[in-house]
Enzyme design. Structure first.
Site, PDB file in Angstrom:
ATOM      1  N   ARG A   2       0.804  -1.151   0.013  1.00  0.00           N
ATOM      2  CA  ARG A   2       0.009  -0.011   0.044  1.00  0.00           C
ATOM      3  C   ARG A   2       0.711   1.341   0.027  1.00  0.00           C
ATOM      4  O   ARG A   2       1.734   1.417   0.759  1.00  0.00           O
ATOM      5  CB  ARG A   2      -0.757  -0.067   1.215  1.00  0.00           C
ATOM      6  CG  ARG A   2      -1.910   1.147   1.144  1.00  0.00           C
ATOM      7  CD  ARG A   2      -3.206   1.106   2.149  1.00  0.00           C
ATOM      8  NE  ARG A   2      -2.549   1.237   3.600  1.00  0.00           N
ATOM      9  CZ  ARG A   2      -3.450   1.664   4.380  1.00  0.00           C
ATOM     10  NH1 ARG A   2      -4.706   1.658   4.182  1.00  0.00           N
ATOM     11  NH2 ARG A   2      -2.905   1.883   5.717  1.00  0.00           N
ATOM     12  N   THR A  33      -1.046   7.813  -1.078  1.00  0.00           N
ATOM     13  CA  THR A  33      -2.266   7.337  -1.657  1.00  0.00           C
ATOM     14  C   THR A  33      -3.340   6.479  -1.206  1.00  0.00           C
ATOM     15  O   THR A  33      -4.588   6.236  -1.641  1.00  0.00           O
ATOM     16  CB  THR A  33      -1.928   7.090  -3.196  1.00  0.00           C
ATOM     17  OG1 THR A  33      -1.510   6.022  -3.280  1.00  0.00           O
ATOM     18  CG2 THR A  33      -1.103   7.999  -3.906  1.00  0.00           C
TER      19      THR A  33
END
Length: 209
Positions: free
Chosen positions: A104, A108
């Site tokens: 991840r 963002t």
């Protein structure tokens, strides 16, 4: 939502409550994830195709059902999804295992893929994608996109805890897949973590920070 199962079984709920507790250590956490995956898998795999085969019992010969065809592919989303694999393999030891690696982006919160290796041919198998946490839904959506690109058709997604935002997004993007959720939590926070959740599943399974 059609094609979505949210478990209410007392055993699953009890084990998830222990998972949530910050005092639960790595070894117990890992064992619980394994057990929950097995309990969810028992239901998720209830539609596996079977065919009658001839078996000789100590008493007589009979025709009796066994799992048919190319059987099962288990595809964990790395790394936390690895914690659910052994529970599913305990049910179907002949299953093949693929891997999809995602991380991840901290800014963002969107997934970035770094690895994809699937059993071949994938098109003929029932595929169970597993990840303990369904937060934004981005990793699950991208993983299933990859599997579909490789020809996967009969896809199930299994998680332990989901946020409403991620569940709705996954169902919207892939309405054809079956989704199995151990517990549906309240919401995502500003850092895209599930609340109340259980923290970072990968860190707690593998004992990292």
């Amino acid at each position: 939502m059609e094609n979505v199962t949210i478990f209410e079984h007392p055993l699953i709920q009890h084990k998830i409550s222990i998972l949530r507790d910050k005092r639960t250590g790595t070894n117990e956490f890992r064992q619980l994830v394994d057990e929950i995956a097995m309990l969810e898998g028992f239901v998720a795999l209830s539609d596996l195709p079977v065919e009658d085969v001839e078996v000789e019992t100590p008493i007589e010969t009979c025709m009796t059902p066994m799992i048919a065809g190319r059987k099962l592919a288990v595809v964990p989303i790395l790394r936390a999804g690895l914690g659910m694999v052994s529970g599913i393999l305990a049910l179907v030891p002949s299953a093949k295992v693929g891997h999809i690696g995602m991380y991840r982006d901290e800014e963002t919160h969107e997934p970035q893929e770094y690895y994809c290796k699937l059993p071949d041919p994938i098109a003929e198998r029932t595929i169970v994608v597993c990840d303990p946490m369904l937060a934004t839904g981005g990793s699950a959506i991208d993983a299933i996109n990859q599997i579909k690109k490789h020809g996967g058709k009969n896809i199930k997604f299994m998680c332990i805890i989901a946020a409403p935002e991620g569940l709705e997004r996954l169902h919207r993007e892939h309405p054809d897949i079956q989704i199995y959720v151990g517990a549906l939590d309240r919401q995502l926070n500003e850092n895209a973590y599930i609340c109340p959740g259980l923290g970072d599943a990968g860190d707690r399974i593998f004992g990292t920070k």
